[in-house]
Design an enzyme around this catalytic site. Structure first.
Site, PDB file in Angstrom:
ATOM      1  N   GLU A  78       0.814  -1.228   0.000  1.00 31.86           N
ATOM      2  CA  GLU A  78       0.000   0.000   0.000  1.00 31.86           C
ATOM      3  C   GLU A  78       0.847   1.279   0.000  1.00 31.86           C
ATOM      4  O   GLU A  78       0.381   2.327   0.450  1.00 31.86           O
ATOM      5  CB  GLU A  78      -0.921   0.023   1.227  1.00 31.86           C
ATOM      6  CG  GLU A  78      -2.012  -1.022   1.200  1.00 31.86           C
ATOM      7  CD  GLU A  78      -3.051  -0.760   2.278  1.00 31.86           C
ATOM      8  OE1 GLU A  78      -4.212  -0.492   1.923  1.00 31.86           O
ATOM      9  OE2 GLU A  78      -2.695  -0.811   3.469  1.00 31.86           O
ATOM     10  N   HIS A  97      -0.194   5.179   7.865  1.00 32.59           N
ATOM     11  CA  HIS A  97      -1.449   4.492   7.528  1.00 32.59           C
ATOM     12  C   HIS A  97      -1.638   3.344   8.506  1.00 32.59           C
ATOM     13  O   HIS A  97      -0.703   2.599   8.766  1.00 32.59           O
ATOM     14  CB  HIS A  97      -1.406   3.968   6.088  1.00 32.59           C
ATOM     15  CG  HIS A  97      -2.517   3.001   5.811  1.00 32.59           C
ATOM     16  ND1 HIS A  97      -3.840   3.372   5.880  1.00 32.59           N
ATOM     17  CD2 HIS A  97      -2.509   1.675   5.532  1.00 32.59           C
ATOM     18  CE1 HIS A  97      -4.593   2.311   5.630  1.00 32.59           C
ATOM     19  NE2 HIS A  97      -3.810   1.263   5.424  1.00 32.59           N
ATOM     20  N   HIS A  99      -4.721   0.702  10.912  1.00 35.21           N
ATOM     21  CA  HIS A  99      -6.061   0.143  11.142  1.00 35.21           C
ATOM     22  C   HIS A  99      -6.268   0.045  12.654  1.00 35.21           C
ATOM     23  O   HIS A  99      -6.626  -1.010  13.176  1.00 35.21           O
ATOM     24  CB  HIS A  99      -6.192  -1.256  10.534  1.00 35.21           C
ATOM     25  CG  HIS A  99      -5.496  -1.445   9.206  1.00 35.21           C
ATOM     26  ND1 HIS A  99      -4.653  -2.496   8.944  1.00 35.21           N
ATOM     27  CD2 HIS A  99      -5.507  -0.690   8.067  1.00 35.21           C
ATOM     28  CE1 HIS A  99      -4.185  -2.400   7.710  1.00 35.21           C
ATOM     29  NE2 HIS A  99      -4.676  -1.314   7.153  1.00 35.21           N
ATOM     30  N   HIS A 167     -11.767   0.093   6.514  1.00 38.48           N
ATOM     31  CA  HIS A 167     -10.341  -0.184   6.318  1.00 38.48           C
ATOM     32  C   HIS A 167      -9.474   0.400   7.444  1.00 38.48           C
ATOM     33  O   HIS A 167      -8.797  -0.330   8.136  1.00 38.48           O
ATOM     34  CB  HIS A 167      -9.916   0.370   4.943  1.00 38.48           C
ATOM     35  CG  HIS A 167      -8.479   0.114   4.595  1.00 38.48           C
ATOM     36  ND1 HIS A 167      -8.000   0.089   3.296  1.00 38.48           N
ATOM     37  CD2 HIS A 167      -7.400  -0.120   5.371  1.00 38.48           C
ATOM     38  CE1 HIS A 167      -6.701  -0.162   3.310  1.00 38.48           C
ATOM     39  NE2 HIS A 167      -6.313  -0.298   4.556  1.00 38.48           N
TER      40      HIS A 167
HETATM   41 MN    MN Z   1      -4.294  -0.750   5.069  1.00 37.45          MN
END
Ligand code: MN
Length: 268
Positions: A78, A97, A99, A167
């Site tokens: 990603e 980034h 979660h 996400h």
């Molecule tokens: Mn991700």
């Protein structure tokens, strides 16, 4: 002369581990910094849980998220999230980034996170939502295509955080330390907001309060105090990263995998 690049790479390894240790990132998620010597490049670990990232794991990328030197190690799938945000936002020097469990209820329910306490002012007055499905239909929800990264960056716009439906979230900062602080306090803000909603109706800070309180969080005194706190907790837990194994020229941030014995199959 100590190599400034080495210091930056070591600080990035520490930031990775802090965010892992403080529960923002687990096995997945990643954090990068723009190359301070070349704004058209950024630094990001090889594919590895951030809690274990070492300076030797750091790779250098173009803003198209192509490695400057083809690595013989697995890369984060990603990484376009980072490259496309750096392209769109010249003021952004660091990107995370994740979660995080704290933000997932909001990302799943589509309920906005807003600043509910003074330290939460760091997230900004508004946190936009991005839904990969809206533009790209049914995918595996990973942001892997440049156009997916560009779409996310568009929704982020000039904000500091973007929530990604079903996400996670992506956070940006003008410095690495600001990014780490904002990422951690986004999670605390989400925790407080969710708990407060069980006993009442949380109200957002007023716009002027967001500006004033948000500015305090990124001041040097606050940033130094939080960085020391999270660093000492990391050290006490025994997760402080090793030093870079050897002095490397600033332009060569590309490690060879030390642990990969010749002839071993590449890990998927
Ligand atoms: Mn991700």
């Amino acid at each position: 002369m100590p190599d400034r690049m080495n210091e930056i790479i070591e600080e990035l390894a520490i930031a990775n581990r802090i965010l892992g240790h403080e529960g923002v990132i687990d096995a997945f998620g990643h954090v990068s910094i723009r190359d301070p010597n070349d704004s058209a490049r950024y630094l990001l670990s090889r594919s590895r849980s951030p809690l274990f990232v070492e300076p030797d794991d750091i790779l250098e990328y173009s803003l198209d998220s192509e490695p400057v030197t083809p690595p013989d190690v697995q890369q984060y799938s990603e990484r376009v999230i980072h490259g496309e945000i750096y392209k769109a936002r010249s003021d952004v020097m660091a990107v995370c980034h994740h979660h995080a469990p704290a933000v997932m209820p909001f990302a799943i329910a589509g309920k906005p996170i807003f600043p509910v306490f003074h330290v939460g002012g760091a997230i900004g007055a508004e946190v936009p939502f991005w839904d990969q499905y809206d533009e790209f239909g049914e995918t595996n929800l990973l942001v892997v295509k440049p156009e997916e990264g560009r779409s996310l960056a568009r929704t982020l716009g000039g904000h500091s955080v973007v929530l990604m439906k079903r996400h996670g979230a992506t956070v940006v900062g003008a410095t690495l330390r600001e990014l780490v602080s904002r990422s951690i306090y986004l999670c605390w803000n989400a925790e407080h907001q969710l708990r407060a909603s069980l006993i009442g109706t949380p109200q957002p800070l007023h716009p002027g309060e967001v500006k004033l309180a948000g500015a305090i969080n990124v001041k040097t005194t606050a940033a130094t105090r939080t960085w020391e706190y999270w660093s000492l907790r990391l050290k006490a837990a025994g997760f402080w990263p090793p030093r870079q194994s050897k002095a490397k020229p600033a332009r060569r941030a590309m490690p060879r995998a030390k642990s990969r014995a010749a002839g071993k199959k590449k890990r998927r």
